[in-house]
Design a protein around this motif. Sequence first.
Motif, short mmCIF file in Angstrom:
data_model
loop_
_atom_site.label_atom_id
_atom_site.label_comp_id
_atom_site.label_asym_id
_atom_site.label_seq_id
_atom_site.Cartn_x
_atom_site.Cartn_y
_atom_site.Cartn_z
N GLU A 85 0.82 -1.23 0.00
CA GLU A 85 0.00 0.00 0.00
C GLU A 85 0.85 1.27 0.00
O GLU A 85 0.34 2.36 -0.24
CB GLU A 85 -0.94 0.01 1.22
N PHE A 86 2.14 1.12 0.28
CA PHE A 86 3.01 2.30 0.36
C PHE A 86 3.03 3.08 -0.96
O PHE A 86 2.96 4.31 -0.96
CB PHE A 86 4.43 1.88 0.76
N ALA A 87 3.13 2.35 -2.08
CA ALA A 87 3.29 3.01 -3.39
C ALA A 87 2.14 3.98 -3.66
O ALA A 87 2.35 5.08 -4.19
CB ALA A 87 3.39 1.96 -4.49
N ILE A 107 9.67 -1.15 4.93
CA ILE A 107 8.34 -1.60 5.37
C ILE A 107 8.14 -3.08 5.06
O ILE A 107 7.58 -3.84 5.86
CB ILE A 107 7.22 -0.73 4.73
N TRP A 108 8.64 -3.52 3.89
CA TRP A 108 8.56 -4.96 3.56
C TRP A 108 9.29 -5.79 4.61
O TRP A 108 8.79 -6.85 5.03
CB TRP A 108 9.20 -5.22 2.19
N ASP A 109 10.47 -5.33 5.03
CA ASP A 109 11.24 -6.08 6.04
C ASP A 109 10.45 -6.14 7.34
O ASP A 109 10.32 -7.20 7.97
CB ASP A 109 12.61 -5.41 6.23
N HIS A 269 10.16 -3.05 -3.96
CA HIS A 269 9.79 -4.44 -4.23
C HIS A 269 8.47 -4.58 -4.99
O HIS A 269 8.34 -5.45 -5.84
CB HIS A 269 9.64 -5.21 -2.90
N THR A 270 7.48 -3.73 -4.68
CA THR A 270 6.16 -3.90 -5.30
C THR A 270 6.26 -3.71 -6.81
O THR A 270 5.78 -4.54 -7.60
CB THR A 270 5.15 -2.91 -4.69
N GLU A 271 6.93 -2.62 -7.23
CA GLU A 271 7.05 -2.36 -8.67
C GLU A 271 8.02 -3.34 -9.32
O GLU A 271 7.81 -3.77 -10.46
CB GLU A 271 7.49 -0.91 -8.90
N ALA A 272 9.07 -3.74 -8.59
CA ALA A 272 10.03 -4.71 -9.14
C ALA A 272 9.29 -6.01 -9.48
O ALA A 272 9.53 -6.64 -10.52
CB ALA A 272 11.15 -4.97 -8.14
N ARG A 273 8.39 -6.40 -8.59
CA ARG A 273 7.62 -7.62 -8.83
C ARG A 273 6.72 -7.47 -10.05
O ARG A 273 6.55 -8.40 -10.83
CB ARG A 273 6.79 -7.91 -7.57
#
Length: 370
Positions: A85-87, A107-109, A269-273
């Motif tokens: 949700e951060f993005a 935040i992922w960590d 990470h979200t966009e990388a995925r």
Amino acid sequence: MKIEAIILREIRMRLKSPFETSFGVMQDRRIILVEVIADGVSGWGEVTSTEGPFYNSETTDTAWHIISDFIAPALIGKSLSTATEFATLVSGIRGHEMAKAGVENAIWDAEAHQKGVSLSKLLGGTRVEIVCGVSIGIRPDPAALVNKVEEEVLRGYNRIKLKIKPGRDLGFVSAVRHAFPEIQLSVDANCAYQLEDALHLKKFDDFRLLMIEQPLQWDEIHSHAKLQAQLQSPICLDECITHARHAFTAITWCACRVVNIKLGRVGGHTEARRVHDICSTHGIPVWCGGMLESGIGRVHNVAMSTLPGFTLPGDVSASQRYWDEDIIEPEVEVTTRGTIHVPQTPGIGHKVRSKLVDRLTVRTNRWKAA
Ligand code: OSB
Ligand code: MG
């Protein structure tokens, strides 16, 4: 997850040896670390910008400014159900992907720690061991380069990437290919050529390269499509791909046959995925690029590299290649087969050496939820 505190630190770290690319030489790193405390649990991320705006438009100082004046104030005290949700929260901020990624990855960590799972698992990773390559900076002459390549091949690395620029290219790559006829070899120009150099770049076809990384301008997908049509060597895009929509454009225009995914360059990470998913759907292999990270950025790269589409060796190598002393324990180690075992413990799976971080810190900024 309530974001209770954010701590920004700038640390100084000196690379064991200078790293030369077509855009300059790097040795004294100014790295921003982000610590986010959510529901009493700490998560760590790293901003992978370089010191000057020569790889992309960001710098250590622009990232400090954007996080301090825009991202942290927007995030502090907020409740997120997941790091994804951060993005949305920062979608109004144009660009500044590396600044965003440093915070998002922290935040992922934290989320992985709260759920008691490894970051790799939380991301949907499927590998327990990843295959590593190395990126070798520009050397003064071909003989010095061949010596360096030999050292890395003997260590077990599975793919050798050579940095090139006009005048330090064909003779250097040719010497390495002759000395090592069988290795997986690639080159990275970091935008040093123009479409008019197509005939020159075509000469690289003789070296049976795994790929030519980012030969043309950082914001030029279309020129890469014109170049790819003239080359046998697959083009890999790095600088050009700052989000999944660009990956889609590049793939549908046939501008590349491989994509380098860097967490910082695409915003976390979200966009990388998402980039990974689009590439997988279109049968485009991806690999994880590096930005001379400290251990914190490095282990985020390890976690991302466990997704199924990362089928080529990444620029994710041992802490000891870069630093006398890394800021995590254990340090990132590479097996004699040139692989890294992925931690299965919660979060990034490595402890941050907080006393060492304190010693390296030159400035700090903190936010606390009211
Ligand atoms: O283009 O991949 C790149 C380092 C700094 C800036 C850009 C790049 C690189 C590398 C180093 O190639 C990769 C590593 O971290 O070992
Ligand atoms: Mg590159």
